[in-house]
Design a protein around this motif. Structure first.
Motif, PDB file in Angstrom:
ATOM      1  N   MET A 151     101.547 -17.883  -2.799  1.00 21.23           N
ATOM      2  CA  MET A 151     101.498 -19.004  -3.705  1.00 21.23           C
ATOM      3  C   MET A 151     101.734 -20.314  -2.964  1.00 21.23           C
ATOM      4  SD  MET A 151     100.910 -19.545  -6.810  1.00 21.23           S
ATOM      5  CE  MET A 151     101.114 -20.700  -8.078  1.00 21.23           C
ATOM      6  N   ASP A 152     102.594 -20.253  -1.939  1.00 19.50           N
ATOM      7  CA  ASP A 152     102.869 -21.457  -1.157  1.00 19.50           C
ATOM      8  C   ASP A 152     101.604 -21.926  -0.434  1.00 19.50           C
ATOM      9  OD1 ASP A 152     105.509 -21.575  -1.907  1.00 19.50           O
ATOM     10  OD2 ASP A 152     106.202 -20.365  -0.209  1.00 19.50           O
ATOM     11  N   ARG A 153     100.795 -20.957   0.029  1.00 12.15           N
ATOM     12  CA  ARG A 153      99.561 -21.317   0.723  1.00 12.15           C
ATOM     13  C   ARG A 153      98.575 -21.992  -0.234  1.00 12.15           C
ATOM     14  NH1 ARG A 153      97.266 -16.336   3.734  1.00 12.15           N
ATOM     15  NH2 ARG A 153      95.821 -17.918   4.468  1.00 12.15           N
ATOM     16  N   LEU A 154      98.529 -21.520  -1.478  1.00 15.48           N
ATOM     17  CA  LEU A 154      97.640 -22.112  -2.470  1.00 15.48           C
ATOM     18  C   LEU A 154      98.072 -23.541  -2.793  1.00 15.48           C
ATOM     19  CD1 LEU A 154      95.234 -21.757  -4.367  1.00 15.48           C
ATOM     20  CD2 LEU A 154      96.810 -20.836  -6.055  1.00 15.48           C
ATOM     21  N   THR A 155      99.354 -23.743  -2.961  1.00 15.29           N
ATOM     22  CA  THR A 155      99.881 -25.085  -3.230  1.00 15.29           C
ATOM     23  C   THR A 155      99.600 -26.007  -2.051  1.00 15.29           C
ATOM     24  OG1 THR A 155     101.633 -24.115  -4.569  1.00 15.29           O
ATOM     25  CG2 THR A 155     101.954 -26.372  -3.850  1.00 15.29           C
ATOM     26  N   SER A 156      99.805 -25.495  -0.856  1.00 20.61           N
ATOM     27  CA  SER A 156      99.546 -26.296   0.337  1.00 20.61           C
ATOM     28  C   SER A 156      98.064 -26.658   0.438  1.00 20.61           C
ATOM     29  CB  SER A 156      99.994 -25.525   1.583  1.00 20.61           C
ATOM     30  OG  SER A 156      99.673 -26.236   2.738  1.00 20.61           O
TER      31      SER A 156
END
Length: 143
Positions: A1-6
């Motif tokens: 999820m952090d990669r998607l937000t980034s």
């Protein structure tokens, strides 16, 4: 999820384009559901002609119509389509299928007929180009 937000933060323009296209697609499909007429394929049109004696109105120009049209179709320009005309008045309950070059112009005329109380209005999806693309024959000359 952090990669998607980034990714979303780093590529805001792409995310906005994706969101816009998604909304446009949803709106288009919802409008299609509630437009009051349906689209038919060349095969479905053939069935309507053979089984239910559908009235087929060709909305293209006279020269295009004479070069090739669906056998039995009637020629009318979009501006000539009058729901109260003798030709159309007897078809309020019968299938009426509108044909143009690519299936775009016919949509506006279909809406006009639906508003006038026609129950079974359809547009040939892809227009006469889809008809010929399906290998179906055309008649030449005046109707």
């Amino acid at each position: 999820m952090d990669r998607l937000t980034s990714f979303a933060q780093d590529n805001l323009f792409l995310v906005l384009i994706f969101a816009g296209l998604t909304v446009a697609l949803v709106v288009t499909e919802v409008r299609r559901l509630f437009r009051g007429f349906k689209g038919v394929s060349p095969v479905q049109l053939t069935e309507l002609i053979n089984r239910e004696n559908a009235l087929v109105l060709d909305l293209r120009g006279q020269a295009e119509f004479e070069k090739g049209h669906i056998l039995g179709s009637k020629h009318l320009l979009p501006s000539q389509v009058d729901p109260e005309s003798r030709l159309l008045a007897k078809s309020r309950e019968a299938p009426v299928v509108l044909v143009c070059n690519m299936g775009v112009t016919a949509g506006g005329v279909a809406e006009k007929l639906v508003k006038a109380g026609f129950k079974r209005v359809a547009v040939l999806e892809g227009g006469i180009n889809a008809w010929t693309g399906a290998g179906l024959p055309l008649a030449k000359g005046r109707a």
